[in-house]
Scaffold this active site. Structure first.
Site, mmCIF file in Angstrom:
data_model
loop_
_atom_site.group_PDB
_atom_site.id
_atom_site.type_symbol
_atom_site.label_atom_id
_atom_site.label_comp_id
_atom_site.label_asym_id
_atom_site.label_seq_id
_atom_site.Cartn_x
_atom_site.Cartn_y
_atom_site.Cartn_z
ATOM 1 N N HIS A 1 22.645 54.751 10.327
ATOM 2 C CA HIS A 1 22.604 54.544 11.839
ATOM 3 C C HIS A 1 23.298 55.917 12.417
ATOM 4 C CE1 HIS A 1 23.076 52.561 15.733
ATOM 5 N NE2 HIS A 1 24.251 53.403 15.851
ATOM 6 N N GLU A 2 24.674 56.319 12.113
ATOM 7 C CA GLU A 2 25.501 57.194 12.679
ATOM 8 C C GLU A 2 24.754 58.514 12.232
ATOM 9 O OE1 GLU A 2 27.548 56.735 14.564
ATOM 10 O OE2 GLU A 2 27.724 54.724 14.361
#
Length: 434
Positions: free
Chosen positions: A24-25
């Site tokens: 996600h990051e």
């Protein structure tokens, strides 16, 4: 051995969780760097740092509490109207706003004036903030469809599991036949448990959903059911009757408590693990998305039952909200089930994929501090700037998302309380699998 497998399952799930967060990051990081925004930190987890390494201008690391992650981008909020960053009021609300504003500039270095996030065009900021949840969506789709198309999923098949002896209306909720009940068409035709239905009226059937639709669409008609039995192909003739049955959900399942009148044959399909085609996988993925949205909307309504399960004598419903602790526990239980290893792996992959789908949907809520809140702020800025351009008004400038920080704190507080409630329920009255 069971305890060891439980621990192994939890460890595997936590690894999948950490990868999902890092993935996600990575979406945020890659798009921020693509658009020239400086990113001082990329962290998986919260709390004390247990490992980090600086590469270029970014510090990469892992923190002790695997409940999330973040990247730190400079200039997420614009300066105040007077261009100053320090707090200008003793108001607690103003303090929240200016604290957030100051934090987004605290690592500002010479030469960063043109590398601030808020200076990027709104569409670029939308991409930066959407990239994180989108990465979770990609991972969920790849895992779900990969498992469905290679391993398969537990589903109803065209093989006969049980033949009904008589015709009973579904709403009567009984299984025993009365003397006045008519014999079921399947029974009259000689259909037997274990028969595999391969054609309906001469047209080949590929799955249970299609067969169910064919049966229901032909009430009062004479039909031919072609089956495979003991290596032989048999044609069985029967007359479908019109009967009250549970409403179909369109995918072979049923809508609980809703009934319709349709064609009735009278057998229960057997279940099994069946590989799905690309089209079937896409349809099921769409259903999962729809169910996920409905579950998210219904989340507030589940709080009373969740509270009763955590602090009262209420049961923990199967569709009850579940947190990271509960999901890890389920992951552990998966590895203790007396099923083949490939089934355990498929179930674990589905669990991780479901977590990623939930991350995507949850982060798209248009609320700060979620990604969806920042996306909504950028879209609003784009809208009012374009409106100003159309009416030849002065450019209103960047939308000051920092002004919404008091709301963000309220939302965060609600999320924290809900997370704690789910945590207690996951510990004292967990969701279990069989």
């Amino acid at each position: 051995m069971t305890t060891l497998m439980m621990i192994l399952g939890i460890v595997v799930f936590v690894i999948g969780l950490l990868f999902s967060i890092a993935w996600h990051e990575l979406g945020h990081l890659s798009m921020a760097k693509l658009f020239g925004v400086r990113v001082p930190q990329y962290m998986v987890g919260f709390g004390p740092t247990i490992w980090s390494r600086k590469k270029g201008e970014t510090e990469y690391g892992v923190k002790a509490i695997p409940l999330g992650g973040y990247i730190r981008m400079i200039g997420m909020f614009p300066p105040g109207p007077d261009g100053r960053l320090e707090a200008r009021s003793t108001s607690p609300w103003r303090g929240m706003i200016e604290d957030a504003r100051a934090q987004s500039f605290e690592e500002l270095q010479p030469g960063d004036e043109n590398r601030l996030l808020y200076t990027r065009k709104p569409w670029k900021r939308v991409i930066v903030m959407f990239a994180g949840p989108f990465m979770n969506l990609i991972l969920a789709v790849v895992i779900f469809m990969g498992v469905m198309m290679t391993f398969g999923i537990q589903t109803q098949t065209t093989t006969v599991g049980k033949v009904s002896d008589c015709v009973i209306q579904q709403s009567e909720n009984r299984t025993k036949c009365a003397k006045s009940d008519q014999a079921a068409p399947a029974k009259a035709a000689g259909l037997e448990a274990g028969d595999k239905i391969i054609a309906f009226n001469g047209t080949r059937v590929e799955d249970w959903s299609a067969l169910q639709n064919d049966i229901r669409a032909n009430p009062g008609k004479d039909v031919t059911i072609t089956v495979e039995r003991g290596g032989e192909r048999l044609d069985l003739n029967t007359h479908l009757i019109r009967n009250q049955v549970s409403k179909s959900d369109g995918n072979g399942g049923y809508v609980e408590g809703q009934y319709v009148y349709a064609g009735f044959l009278g057998f229960t399909p057997a279940s099994g693990i069946v590989e799905q085609s690309f089209g079937q996988s896409v349809d099921r993925m769409g259903d999962m998305m729809e169910n996920g949205v409905e579950s998210l909307i219904a989340l507030p309504s589940k709080v009373p039952a969740l509270w009763d399960a955590a602090f009262g004598d209420g049961p923990r419903e199967d569709d009850s909200p579940m947190g990271v602790v509960g999901a890890a526990r389920v992951g552990g239980e998966v590895f203790t089930l007396d099923i083949p290893p490939e089934n355990q792996i498929a179930m674990m992959l589905f669990l991780v994929a479901g977590f990623n789908l939930s991350l995507f949907l949850f982060n798209m809520l248009p609320l700060l501090p979620l990604d969806g809140g920042h996306i909504a702020g950028a879209l609003w800025e784009s809208l009012r700037r374009n409106v100003a351009k159309v009416f030849r008004r002065p450019d209103p400038g960047p939308f000051d998302v920092a002004k919404l920080m008091p709301v963000a704190y309220v939302v965060a507080g609600i999320f924290i309380c809900f997370t704690l409630l789910v945590l207690v329920a996951d510990v004292v009255n967990p969701v279990r699998i069989s």
